[in-house]
Design a protein around this motif. Structure first.
Motif, short mmCIF file in Angstrom:
data_model
loop_
_atom_site.label_atom_id
_atom_site.label_comp_id
_atom_site.label_asym_id
_atom_site.label_seq_id
_atom_site.Cartn_x
_atom_site.Cartn_y
_atom_site.Cartn_z
N UNK A 142 0.82 -1.21 0.00
CA UNK A 142 0.00 0.00 0.00
C UNK A 142 0.85 1.27 0.00
N UNK A 143 1.86 1.33 0.86
CA UNK A 143 2.66 2.55 0.96
C UNK A 143 3.64 2.69 -0.20
N UNK A 144 4.20 1.57 -0.69
CA UNK A 144 5.08 1.63 -1.84
C UNK A 144 6.31 2.49 -1.60
N UNK A 145 6.97 2.88 -2.71
CA UNK A 145 8.11 3.78 -2.63
C UNK A 145 9.24 3.23 -1.79
N UNK A 146 9.83 4.11 -0.99
CA UNK A 146 10.97 3.73 -0.15
C UNK A 146 10.59 2.67 0.87
N UNK A 147 9.39 2.79 1.43
CA UNK A 147 8.93 1.79 2.41
C UNK A 147 8.88 0.41 1.79
N UNK A 148 8.34 0.32 0.58
CA UNK A 148 8.25 -0.96 -0.10
C UNK A 148 9.63 -1.52 -0.40
N UNK A 149 10.55 -0.67 -0.85
CA UNK A 149 11.90 -1.13 -1.18
C UNK A 149 12.61 -1.68 0.05
N UNK A 150 12.53 -0.96 1.17
CA UNK A 150 13.20 -1.40 2.40
C UNK A 150 12.60 -2.72 2.90
N UNK A 151 11.26 -2.80 2.90
CA UNK A 151 10.62 -4.01 3.41
C UNK A 151 10.90 -5.22 2.53
N UNK A 152 10.96 -5.04 1.22
CA UNK A 152 11.27 -6.15 0.33
C UNK A 152 12.73 -6.59 0.47
N UNK A 153 13.63 -5.65 0.70
CA UNK A 153 15.03 -6.04 0.91
C UNK A 153 15.18 -6.84 2.20
N UNK A 154 14.41 -6.48 3.22
CA UNK A 154 14.43 -7.25 4.47
C UNK A 154 13.97 -8.68 4.21
N UNK A 155 12.94 -8.83 3.40
CA UNK A 155 12.46 -10.17 3.04
C UNK A 155 13.55 -10.98 2.34
N UNK A 193 3.84 -15.71 1.52
CA UNK A 193 2.54 -15.08 1.73
C UNK A 193 2.66 -13.57 1.64
N UNK A 194 3.70 -12.99 2.22
CA UNK A 194 3.89 -11.54 2.17
C UNK A 194 4.10 -11.06 0.74
N UNK A 195 4.87 -11.79 -0.03
CA UNK A 195 5.09 -11.40 -1.43
C UNK A 195 3.80 -11.49 -2.24
N UNK A 196 3.02 -12.52 -1.99
CA UNK A 196 1.77 -12.68 -2.71
C UNK A 196 0.80 -11.55 -2.40
N UNK A 197 0.63 -11.25 -1.11
CA UNK A 197 -0.28 -10.18 -0.70
C UNK A 197 0.21 -8.83 -1.20
N UNK A 198 1.50 -8.61 -1.15
CA UNK A 198 2.06 -7.35 -1.63
C UNK A 198 1.75 -7.14 -3.12
N UNK A 199 1.90 -8.17 -3.93
CA UNK A 199 1.58 -8.05 -5.35
C UNK A 199 0.11 -7.78 -5.60
N UNK A 202 -0.62 -4.09 -4.55
CA UNK A 202 -0.11 -3.13 -5.53
C UNK A 202 -1.07 -3.00 -6.71
N UNK A 203 -1.65 -4.13 -7.14
CA UNK A 203 -2.60 -4.08 -8.25
C UNK A 203 -3.94 -3.46 -7.84
N UNK A 204 -4.36 -3.69 -6.60
CA UNK A 204 -5.67 -3.22 -6.16
C UNK A 204 -5.69 -1.75 -5.77
N UNK A 205 -4.59 -1.22 -5.29
CA UNK A 205 -4.61 0.14 -4.76
C UNK A 205 -4.82 1.20 -5.85
N UNK A 206 -4.70 0.80 -7.11
CA UNK A 206 -4.95 1.73 -8.21
C UNK A 206 -6.40 1.72 -8.66
N UNK A 207 -7.23 0.89 -8.04
CA UNK A 207 -8.64 0.81 -8.43
C UNK A 207 -9.41 2.02 -7.91
N UNK A 208 -10.60 2.23 -8.54
CA UNK A 208 -11.39 3.41 -8.23
C UNK A 208 -11.93 3.42 -6.80
N UNK A 209 -12.28 2.23 -6.28
CA UNK A 209 -12.87 2.22 -4.93
C UNK A 209 -11.84 2.62 -3.88
#
Length: 317
Positions: A142-155, A193-199, A202-209
């Motif tokens: 959801x937050x993406x950007x730097x937060x997403x990069x740091x969290x994915x590197x930790x994974x 599971x974290x990688x799956x939910x993250x993907x 990322x796809x859902x947060x661009x939706x209109x709702x």
């Protein structure tokens, strides 16, 4: 060509009631998925098998006349369906349904007690993986950007540590047992599971709702919990059913190499490790726990495939 007179035809007109009628019942996404799952006979059979395995693991050790730790030295390596005839035995006159092991312990009670241990480790690990993976992946996506990069590197750093090394280190620090195995598996098991939910997020947060919720002033925590995560539930459920057999295999492997539950407790992996020593002479001591492991893993995998097909909107008819 013969001429057909128009008097032979009658104008019927349109039927307004049929035109406005609903051709199929209105169903929610979950109702439609369950309807399609019920039509999948293989998935239903696998679900029944899993229910029976769970019931047997819970009930069988309680109703068995033999304690899974009790040793009957007069009945060592007994064949299947052997009657216990020891006068000093609490199970005098009862039948060893699966026979006994090298120490005379009843295999029937040990197999289902081992099933209780293995299934408990697998299910608890899957639940922990669910909460950690969904929370971590939802925040990162959801937050993406730097937060997403740091969290994915930790994974990636955590995933780069061999699982067996983590288990050995924990066995040296903690007391060997079910809790240690659950902690060891949970440290790395939640990463897929974290990688799956993250993907998915990322796809859902661009939706209109999601844009509408943000415009109305919804907080990020509410958007993640109320809007994003429920829409990833279908793939998460499928992932859980596929992670349980992975946890069962991991527990069986650790018990097989001697890093599992300590004696006198038993699991399917430790029973298989003990049975392989006498496989050529007493094959049932290995075949019975191996069949239980294989059947349970196959049932979970086939049920996961059925859930994946049921939750796929492209297969809706």
């Amino acid at each position: 060509m013969e001429h057909i007179a128009k008097e032979r035809f009658e104008y019927i007109g349109e039927n307004a009631r049929e035109r406005e009628a609903i051709s199929r019942p209105s169903l929610t996404f979950m109702q439609d998925a369950m309807r399609r799952l019920v039509k999948n006979k293989v998935a239903l059979v696998c679900a029944v098998v899993l229910v029976l395995m769970i019931i047997a693991s819970v009930v069988a050790p309680m109703i068995s006349p033999f304690d899974f730790r009790e040793q009957h030295y007069g009945h060592t390596n007994a064949a299947m369906m052997t009657v216990c005839d020891q006068q000093d035995s609490a199970g005098y006159g009862h039948v060893h349904i699966f026979g006994t092991d090298t120490l005379g312990r009843d295999m029937f009670s040990r197999v289902w007690m081992g099933g209780r241990v293995s299934l408990t480790i697998a299910i608890v690990s899957a639940i922990i993986d669910f909460f950690l993976g969904v929370l971590y992946g939802g925040i990162s996506g959801y937050f993406g950007g730097t937060t997403d990069i740091i969290m994915m590197r930790i994974l990636e750093i955590i995933n780069g540590i061999p699982y067996l090394i983590i288990v050995i280190l924990l066995m040296m620090i903690l007391t060997p047992g079910m809790g240690t195995i659950i902690v060891a598996y949970s440290l790395v098991g939640w990463i897929p599971m974290a990688r799956l939910v993250r993907g998915q997020v990322v796809a859902l947060k661009e939706q209109e709702f999601i844009s509408a919720a943000e415009a109305l002033g919804a907080k990020p925590s509410r958007i993640i919990i109320k809007h994003l995560l429920p829409n990833t539930l279908s793939v998460v459920i499928v992932r859980i059913t596929l992670s349980i057999p992975s946890a069962i295999f991991s527990e069986a492997y650790l018990s097989y190499v001697g890093l599992g539950v300590p004696l006198p407790m038993c699991s399917w992996g430790s029973l298989a490790q003990a049975g392989i020593e006498n496989f050529r002479v007493y094959p049932s001591q290995l075949m019975i726990p191996a069949i239980c492991i294989s059947l349970t893993m196959l049932a979970f995998n086939m049920l996961g495939d059925g859930l994946r097909d049921a939750f796929d909107p492209k297969l809706r008819r």
